[in-house]
Write a protein that holds these residues in place. Structure first.
Motif, PDB file in Angstrom:
ATOM      1  N   VAL A  88      48.957  43.773  36.196  1.00 47.48           N
ATOM      2  CA  VAL A  88      48.113  43.907  37.395  1.00 47.48           C
ATOM      3  C   VAL A  88      47.875  45.379  37.707  1.00 47.48           C
ATOM      4  CG1 VAL A  88      48.050  43.582  39.905  1.00 47.48           C
ATOM      5  CG2 VAL A  88      48.686  41.685  38.429  1.00 47.48           C
ATOM      6  N   GLN A  89      48.904  46.204  37.554  1.00 46.03           N
ATOM      7  CA  GLN A  89      48.753  47.637  37.800  1.00 46.03           C
ATOM      8  C   GLN A  89      47.757  48.248  36.829  1.00 46.03           C
ATOM      9  OE1 GLN A  89      52.874  48.846  37.581  1.00 46.03           O
ATOM     10  NE2 GLN A  89      53.154  48.707  39.796  1.00 46.03           N
ATOM     11  N   HIS A  90      47.815  47.793  35.583  1.00 41.75           N
ATOM     12  CA  HIS A  90      46.849  48.271  34.591  1.00 41.75           C
ATOM     13  C   HIS A  90      45.439  47.823  34.973  1.00 41.75           C
ATOM     14  CE1 HIS A  90      50.054  48.668  31.180  1.00 41.75           C
ATOM     15  NE2 HIS A  90      50.125  49.622  32.074  1.00 41.75           N
ATOM     16  N   GLU A  91      45.358  46.583  35.465  1.00 37.78           N
ATOM     17  CA  GLU A  91      44.058  46.014  35.823  1.00 37.78           C
ATOM     18  C   GLU A  91      43.395  46.828  36.923  1.00 37.78           C
ATOM     19  OE1 GLU A  91      40.859  43.762  35.462  1.00 37.78           O
ATOM     20  OE2 GLU A  91      42.610  43.479  34.201  1.00 37.78           O
ATOM     21  N   LYS A  92      44.197  47.281  37.890  1.00 37.49           N
ATOM     22  CA  LYS A  92      43.653  48.084  38.992  1.00 37.49           C
ATOM     23  C   LYS A  92      43.063  49.390  38.480  1.00 37.49           C
ATOM     24  CE  LYS A  92      46.614  46.373  42.717  1.00 37.49           C
ATOM     25  NZ  LYS A  92      47.797  46.649  43.570  1.00 37.49           N
ATOM     26  N   GLU A  93      43.565  49.823  37.332  1.00 37.53           N
ATOM     27  CA  GLU A  93      43.063  51.063  36.741  1.00 37.53           C
ATOM     28  C   GLU A  93      41.831  50.814  35.870  1.00 37.53           C
ATOM     29  OE1 GLU A  93      46.476  52.489  34.670  1.00 37.53           O
ATOM     30  OE2 GLU A  93      47.683  52.613  36.506  1.00 37.53           O
ATOM     31  N   GLY A  94      41.369  49.570  35.862  1.00 38.06           N
ATOM     32  CA  GLY A  94      40.133  49.259  35.156  1.00 38.06           C
ATOM     33  C   GLY A  94      40.310  48.716  33.756  1.00 38.06           C
ATOM     34  N   VAL A  95      41.541  48.329  33.418  1.00 35.19           N
ATOM     35  CA  VAL A  95      41.786  47.758  32.095  1.00 35.19           C
ATOM     36  C   VAL A  95      41.218  46.351  32.035  1.00 35.19           C
ATOM     37  CG1 VAL A  95      43.595  47.034  30.481  1.00 35.19           C
ATOM     38  CG2 VAL A  95      43.808  49.193  31.708  1.00 35.19           C
ATOM     39  N   ASP A  96      40.779  45.928  30.887  1.00 38.81           N
ATOM     40  CA  ASP A  96      40.181  44.612  30.694  1.00 38.81           C
ATOM     41  C   ASP A  96      41.148  43.495  31.082  1.00 38.81           C
ATOM     42  OD1 ASP A  96      39.331  42.164  28.971  1.00 38.81           O
ATOM     43  OD2 ASP A  96      37.631  43.543  28.890  1.00 38.81           O
ATOM     44  N   GLU A  97      40.587  42.354  31.509  1.00 41.47           N
ATOM     45  CA  GLU A  97      41.394  41.206  31.895  1.00 41.47           C
ATOM     46  C   GLU A  97      42.219  40.674  30.725  1.00 41.47           C
ATOM     47  OE1 GLU A  97      40.868  36.866  34.113  1.00 41.47           O
ATOM     48  OE2 GLU A  97      39.150  38.221  33.938  1.00 41.47           O
ATOM     49  N   LYS A  98      41.843  41.052  29.522  1.00 46.21           N
ATOM     50  CA  LYS A  98      42.604  40.637  28.342  1.00 46.21           C
ATOM     51  C   LYS A  98      44.053  41.093  28.441  1.00 46.21           C
ATOM     52  CE  LYS A  98      38.681  40.660  25.146  1.00 46.21           C
ATOM     53  NZ  LYS A  98      38.008  41.416  24.075  1.00 46.21           N
ATOM     54  N   GLU A 147      45.747  35.521  40.853  1.00 49.96           N
ATOM     55  CA  GLU A 147      45.850  34.077  41.106  1.00 49.96           C
ATOM     56  C   GLU A 147      45.382  33.287  39.891  1.00 49.96           C
ATOM     57  OE1 GLU A 147      46.389  30.425  43.112  1.00 49.96           O
ATOM     58  OE2 GLU A 147      47.147  32.424  43.539  1.00 49.96           O
ATOM     59  N   ARG A 148      44.280  33.708  39.311  1.00 51.01           N
ATOM     60  CA  ARG A 148      43.713  33.036  38.144  1.00 51.01           C
ATOM     61  C   ARG A 148      44.681  33.114  36.956  1.00 51.01           C
ATOM     62  NH1 ARG A 148      38.996  35.474  38.661  1.00 51.01           N
ATOM     63  NH2 ARG A 148      39.087  36.788  36.821  1.00 51.01           N
ATOM     64  N   TRP A 149      45.236  34.303  36.759  1.00 51.03           N
ATOM     65  CA  TRP A 149      46.173  34.525  35.665  1.00 51.03           C
ATOM     66  C   TRP A 149      47.422  33.668  35.842  1.00 51.03           C
ATOM     67  CZ3 TRP A 149      51.188  36.330  35.287  1.00 51.03           C
ATOM     68  CH2 TRP A 149      51.613  36.713  34.014  1.00 51.03           C
ATOM     69  N   LEU A 150      47.922  33.638  37.083  1.00 47.63           N
ATOM     70  CA  LEU A 150      49.151  32.889  37.355  1.00 47.63           C
ATOM     71  C   LEU A 150      48.973  31.401  37.119  1.00 47.63           C
ATOM     72  CD1 LEU A 150      50.855  34.460  40.476  1.00 47.63           C
ATOM     73  CD2 LEU A 150      51.938  33.831  38.333  1.00 47.63           C
ATOM     74  N   GLN A 151      47.847  30.871  37.574  1.00 40.97           N
ATOM     75  CA  GLN A 151      47.597  29.446  37.364  1.00 40.97           C
ATOM     76  C   GLN A 151      47.528  29.129  35.878  1.00 40.97           C
ATOM     77  OE1 GLN A 151      44.111  28.344  39.602  1.00 40.97           O
ATOM     78  NE2 GLN A 151      45.229  28.180  41.526  1.00 40.97           N
TER      79      GLN A 151
END
Length: 208
Positions: A88-98, A147-151
């Motif tokens: 999630v921290q990486h995601e906030k920095e603009g990393v792909d959802e992958k 939320e999407r990832w967790l589900q």
């Protein structure tokens, strides 16, 4: 003759966020078991705050951990929360959802390896044992991607329940809509009510 309970995991198994006296879900669950079975529970905890599933897997190389597992009737495992936080921290920095998907797959692969290792340690034993994996609640309900990832993660985690001796405890469902009530002041770890809810969900699952 009592029962042997081994708890493996991260800060949730440690009980971070709980009151000083009372402990996390592990101690509460052990107390519930003792009351129901009318016998002592020998508890061994192998956990540390901040452990990723990679670090948890390394615990299985330790002789003391393997000896405890060999004797265990009940094993609980918590993990992947720290893997999620990093993603999630990486995601906030603009990393792909992958990044999140990779973290999910990595956790599941490590859980599979842990279950396989437990089976190796217990090979040839006649005593019944049960492994309870606690799935993840969402400490970031306001981040849609989390939320999407967790589900998705929790859905795939259920596949592990097809393996012998393995049960999934649905902590996600227990916490859903109760985050404010069940999370501690750090808004990430459970408080005493959250740990009580986790212990109750585990106790109910293990009583079925």
């Amino acid at each position: 003759m009592g029962r042997s309970y081994v708890a493996i995991g991260d800060s949730l198994t440690v009980g971070v966020g709980a009151r000083l006296f009372g402990g996390g879900f592990v101690e509460r669950y052990a107390a519930m078991l003792e009351k129901r079975l009318h016998m002592p529970i020998e508890l061994s905890v192998f956990a540390k705050s901040g452990l990723t599933t990679d670090a948890m897997l390394l615990l299985f190389k330790r002789t003391d951990v393997r000896c405890a597992i060999e004797q265990a009737d009940i094993i609980t495992i918590t993990g992947c929360g720290n893997d999620l936080v990093q993603a999630v921290q990486h995601e906030k920095e603009g990393v792909d959802e992958k990044e999140l998907l990779l973290a999910s797959m990595h956790c599941q692969a490590n859980f599979t390896e842990m279950i396989t290792e437990i089976a190796r340690i217990k090979r040839g034993q006649k005593q019944h044992y049960a492994i309870y994996i606690l799935n993840l609640y969402n400490p970031f309900p306001n981040i849609p991607i989390a939320e999407r990832w967790l589900q998705q993660y929790n859905h795939h985690l259920r596949i592990l329940a097809a393996k012998p001796h393995v049960e999934i405890v649905d902590v996600y469902r227990v916490f859903k809509g109760h985050e404010k009530e069940y999370l501690s002041i750090d808004q990430f770890h459970p408080n005493h009510k959250g740990y009580e809810a986790m212990a109750s969900a585990l106790f109910q699952r293990s009583s079925e």
